[in-house]
Structure formats: C-alpha cells, structure tokens
Design an enzyme around this catalytic site. Sequence first.
Site, mmCIF file in Angstrom:
data_model
loop_
_atom_site.group_PDB
_atom_site.id
_atom_site.type_symbol
_atom_site.label_atom_id
_atom_site.label_comp_id
_atom_site.label_asym_id
_atom_site.label_seq_id
_atom_site.Cartn_x
_atom_site.Cartn_y
_atom_site.Cartn_z
ATOM 1 N N LYS A 112 0.926 -1.057 0.034
ATOM 2 C CA LYS A 112 0.104 0.021 -0.105
ATOM 3 C C LYS A 112 0.817 1.043 0.103
ATOM 4 O O LYS A 112 2.119 0.907 0.558
ATOM 5 C CB LYS A 112 -0.688 -0.012 1.339
ATOM 6 C CG LYS A 112 -2.138 0.745 1.123
ATOM 7 C CD LYS A 112 -3.293 0.008 0.411
ATOM 8 C CE LYS A 112 -4.496 0.827 0.155
ATOM 9 N NZ LYS A 112 -5.705 -0.200 -0.441
HETATM 10 P P1 NAD Z 1 -13.131 7.839 -2.437
HETATM 11 O O1 NAD Z 1 -11.884 8.874 -2.109
HETATM 12 O O2 NAD Z 1 -13.472 7.559 -4.005
HETATM 13 O O3 NAD Z 1 -14.132 7.983 -1.641
HETATM 14 C C1 NAD Z 1 -14.370 7.891 -0.162
HETATM 15 C C2 NAD Z 1 -15.761 8.431 -0.099
HETATM 16 O O4 NAD Z 1 -15.690 8.650 1.576
HETATM 17 C C3 NAD Z 1 -16.087 9.788 -0.365
HETATM 18 O O5 NAD Z 1 -17.435 9.739 -0.821
HETATM 19 C C4 NAD Z 1 -15.680 10.863 0.966
HETATM 20 O O6 NAD Z 1 -16.574 11.873 0.871
HETATM 21 C C5 NAD Z 1 -16.403 9.697 1.961
HETATM 22 N N1 NAD Z 1 -15.739 10.127 3.203
HETATM 23 C C6 NAD Z 1 -14.590 10.478 3.699
HETATM 24 N N2 NAD Z 1 -14.478 10.906 4.950
HETATM 25 C C7 NAD Z 1 -15.756 10.595 5.389
HETATM 26 C C8 NAD Z 1 -16.399 10.782 6.515
HETATM 27 N N3 NAD Z 1 -15.711 11.166 7.445
HETATM 28 N N4 NAD Z 1 -17.793 10.343 6.740
HETATM 29 C C9 NAD Z 1 -18.501 9.847 5.520
HETATM 30 N N5 NAD Z 1 -17.924 9.848 4.490
HETATM 31 C C10 NAD Z 1 -16.707 10.174 4.383
HETATM 32 O O7 NAD Z 1 -12.442 6.415 -1.933
HETATM 33 P P2 NAD Z 1 -12.762 4.819 -2.415
HETATM 34 O O8 NAD Z 1 -11.725 4.430 -3.468
HETATM 35 O O9 NAD Z 1 -14.362 4.807 -2.448
HETATM 36 O O10 NAD Z 1 -12.433 4.042 -1.009
HETATM 37 C C11 NAD Z 1 -13.182 3.918 0.154
HETATM 38 C C12 NAD Z 1 -12.769 2.824 0.972
HETATM 39 O O11 NAD Z 1 -12.712 1.316 0.068
HETATM 40 C C13 NAD Z 1 -11.315 2.791 1.560
HETATM 41 O O12 NAD Z 1 -11.368 2.391 2.706
HETATM 42 C C14 NAD Z 1 -10.455 2.079 0.510
HETATM 43 O O13 NAD Z 1 -9.330 1.572 1.241
HETATM 44 C C15 NAD Z 1 -11.537 1.024 0.241
HETATM 45 N N6 NAD Z 1 -11.243 0.243 -0.988
HETATM 46 C C16 NAD Z 1 -11.286 1.038 -2.167
HETATM 47 C C17 NAD Z 1 -10.968 0.196 -3.319
HETATM 48 C C18 NAD Z 1 -10.910 0.711 -4.680
HETATM 49 O O14 NAD Z 1 -10.710 0.173 -5.780
HETATM 50 N N7 NAD Z 1 -11.039 2.480 -4.962
HETATM 51 C C19 NAD Z 1 -10.499 -1.213 -3.384
HETATM 52 C C20 NAD Z 1 -10.909 -1.846 -2.022
HETATM 53 C C21 NAD Z 1 -10.938 -1.061 -1.038
#
Ligand code: NAD
Length: 425
Positions: A112
């Site tokens: 990561k």
């Molecule tokens: P992103 O940046 O696209 O979206 C994150 C979302 O969370 C946004 O809508 C943001 O406004 C919201 N957010 C942030 N702080 C917040 C809070 N305090 N309260 C409520 N909402 C809040 O990120 P993502 O890629 O969607 O990733 C989200 C999660 O999924 C992370 O834990 C990431 O590690 C995990 N993840 C992502 C992927 C991927 O392919 N993008 C894969 C596996 C896991």
Amino acid sequence: MAVQAQATEHINPYEVALRQYDRAVAYLDLPAGIKTFLRYPKRELSVNFPVRMDNGDIRMFSGYRVHHNTVLGPSKGGIRYAPRVDIDEVRALAMWMTWKCALVNLPYGGAKGGVVCDPYTMSQNELERLTRRYATEIILFISPHGDIPAPDMGTNAQTMAWIMDTYSMTVGYSVPAIVTGKPINVGGSQGRTEATGRGVIICMDEALRRGGHTNPSEIRVAIQGFGNVGTYAAKHAYDLGYKIIAISDVTGGYYNGKGLDIDDVMAYTRTSQHHQLAGYPNADPISNEELLALECDVLAPCALENQLTGDNAANIKAFLVVEGANGPTTPEADDILFSKGVEIIPDILANAGGVTVSYFEWVQGLQSFFWDVEEVNRQLRRVLIRAYDDVVQTRDQYEVDMRTAAQITAIKRVGDATRTRGIYP
Ligand code: NAD
C-alpha cells in the site's frame, strides 16, 4: 453541512490489523517463526518531497510505500491521498492486501502507499505535480513484476495515468502494467472502475440469497461513503432492485425512506463541487452516526476505517454488514456485532472485487489482449463466489466468525506457500 464520521484518533489501524491476525493465526498449525514472519512488513519506504504550488510557493509533502509480503507474487495495493495518512495506516492496509489477494487466489502479495495531502483542496495541476514527484520518489520500489500500485481513497484513474507516464518516461518505453486502475484509453480494463462496488454487492446478494432473502425490493440498504466504492455499490444494488434508503459522504448523510434514485444522485454528483453530495435535494439530511444506526437491513461502510467501534456497535440495527471500506470495524465492534447475531462480510472478501479486476487488467496488459465487460464481470463473479464458498467452509470447520474465517483461509495459503518456498538462504 459538514458532518464528521466517528472519531478515529484513538484507534490505530495497524494495531487492529495485528489483533485480527493474532486472533486468526492462533487456529493454524504453522511454525512459530513463520507466524511471526507473516506479522511483519517486508520493507517500508518513507519519502519527503517538494511540490511547486500554483501560487509559486514550494510545499513539502510526505509519502509512504509499504510491501507487507511477496511470498505469493509481486506486491499489489492502492495509493491513498488523505490528510491523515501515516505509516501505521499504510502498514495495516498493506497487510490486509496480503490477506485479500491470498483469499481470492491471486498470485500477488500485499502493498500500500499513501501521501499526506488533501486532494480536495488542490488543483489538477498541483495533483499532477505531486503525483509525478511521488512516483519518482518511490520508483525504486515499484515495477510491473515487483510492485504494482492502483487507486484508493483520494486517487483515481487519472492519478494512475500520471504514474504510468512518469514511470514510462523514466525507463524510456511505455509500461502500462506498472499500475492498474488506468483509464481504458491507456490500457485500463473494462469494468475496473465499478469493480470494487460491484464486488461488494455480489457478496451482499450472495449472503442475502443464502439467508433466504430473495426479494431485493424488500431489503433496505444504507451506504456510508459515495466515492468510487460507495457509488458503484449503490448503483449495482439499485440496478438489482435493492432499496437504497441512505447514503453519505464527507459532507453528511442523505436519507429517503422510499428509496433513493441512484441514477439521479449520480447525475447530481457528476456536476457538483468535488463530485460531492452536499445540497442533494431529493433526500433528508442526517448525520453520519444516524446513518450507521438506521433502521435498515444491510449496512455497507464504504468510506474509511474505524467507523463501527465499541462505542456505537450496539446501536447497529442492520442484520448484515458488508465492508466496502478497509478496516471499518474494530475488534471490539466485531465482538458486539457477533454477539448480536449480525453477520459481517469482511473487507478482505467484500471489497476484493477491485484487486481482482486489477489483476485482470494486469494480465490483459501483459498479454496485450483485452476482454469485453461481460467477460470481466463473469470472471469477477466466479472469483468472488469461490472465495465466499471458501470462507463459509472455513467458518464451519473452525466454528468462527466470517472475518476470522476469511483471515484463517488467507493466512493459511501464505503460510503454506512460505513453507513450500523455504526460508532464504
Ligand atoms: P474515494 O476517495 O473515492 O471515496 C471516499 C468516500 O468516503 C467519499 O465519498 C468521501 O466523501 C467519503 N468520506 C470521507 N470521509 C468521510 C467521513 N468522515 N464520513 C463519511 N464519508 C466520508 O475512496 P474509495 O476508493 O471509494 O475508497 C473507500 C474505501 O474503500 C477505503 O477504505 C478504501 O481503502 C477501500 N477500497 C477501495 C478500493 C478501490 O478500488 N477504490 C478497493 C478496495 C477497498
């Protein structure tokens, strides 16, 4: 309205990851030395670097890249841009990547990366300069056969295109397989953008179906986070006929008991500032805590870690929690939810759709042979359902909860491969 999620100061994600590991590995008959080996990150890089901002100022930024384990293959894992990233968060996320890749049987280890920054307050030009400089700083750590980054919170396909270009310019020829999650016009895969959210709902649907809930329109779903994962989870669930009664992002929560029109929400965020939900008209505002404690059937935390804790787990009303985010549930919350009979589909299974289609993208790129979206989605479903079956089998064999079962399954695979390879020299 700015509503903050559950405070995260006092919970260190790496400690959570280690506690989960210790809990699971105790069931396995592996040599003590191998159990200890699997607890440690293999290597870690910290970098500090300057970026010229649009106003001419030079600002220093800090970033990280951690390789947790490479026994099963090259390490794989996203890059996160967020104000509160630190080395322990990156260590935890790298360790979870090791277990996730092993669980879905990908020939990858776990890694990561992260940069401490607030991407929502930076211009595209500043983000491009930051990304290219960070990519250059970690260039000794990444390679198409050694460590392959992907998007995570605060990064996206454009970020990957800049990393791919920076790496390619440095070595002198194009290397699409250096990253996954790229735009399709530079070697990305069909279905990658949607894959994590789609996988969350494939797992949710499977759990519901096995539980006898065969009518999606009767199932009320609340989703925390409306970024990459939350948006496409909501979209896929909506398309399958599930009723999405609440969503949220960093600007707050939005509730509609009759069910939100997710196409309408997505049309709104496409044009809103920073693609956020603020001001969405066809829902009532609620707080993040209210969303987590809503009267609903499925809760899908898809934002960030440490959202379900010992402080609020007793308030959860959903009977199924599907973890789109990494590490959204602390061990204390795990115990409370388990004792309440709430089923959890753990992160390393529920959100493994992203890395699975990243793997498909990497394979397609190395072969220069590209699949259509139907093929991608068919293979994604096959991989996730097989992993789901494996976890259920382990759960029944060891009589443990789903998280522990998922970790046992994954740790066993990495532990067995370590024994087969032997300890060098
Ligand atoms: P992103 O940046 O696209 O979206 C994150 C979302 O969370 C946004 O809508 C943001 O406004 C919201 N957010 C942030 N702080 C917040 C809070 N305090 N309260 C409520 N909402 C809040 O990120 P993502 O890629 O969607 O990733 C989200 C999660 O999924 C992370 O834990 C990431 O590690 C995990 N993840 C992502 C992927 C991927 O392919 N993008 C894969 C596996 C896991």
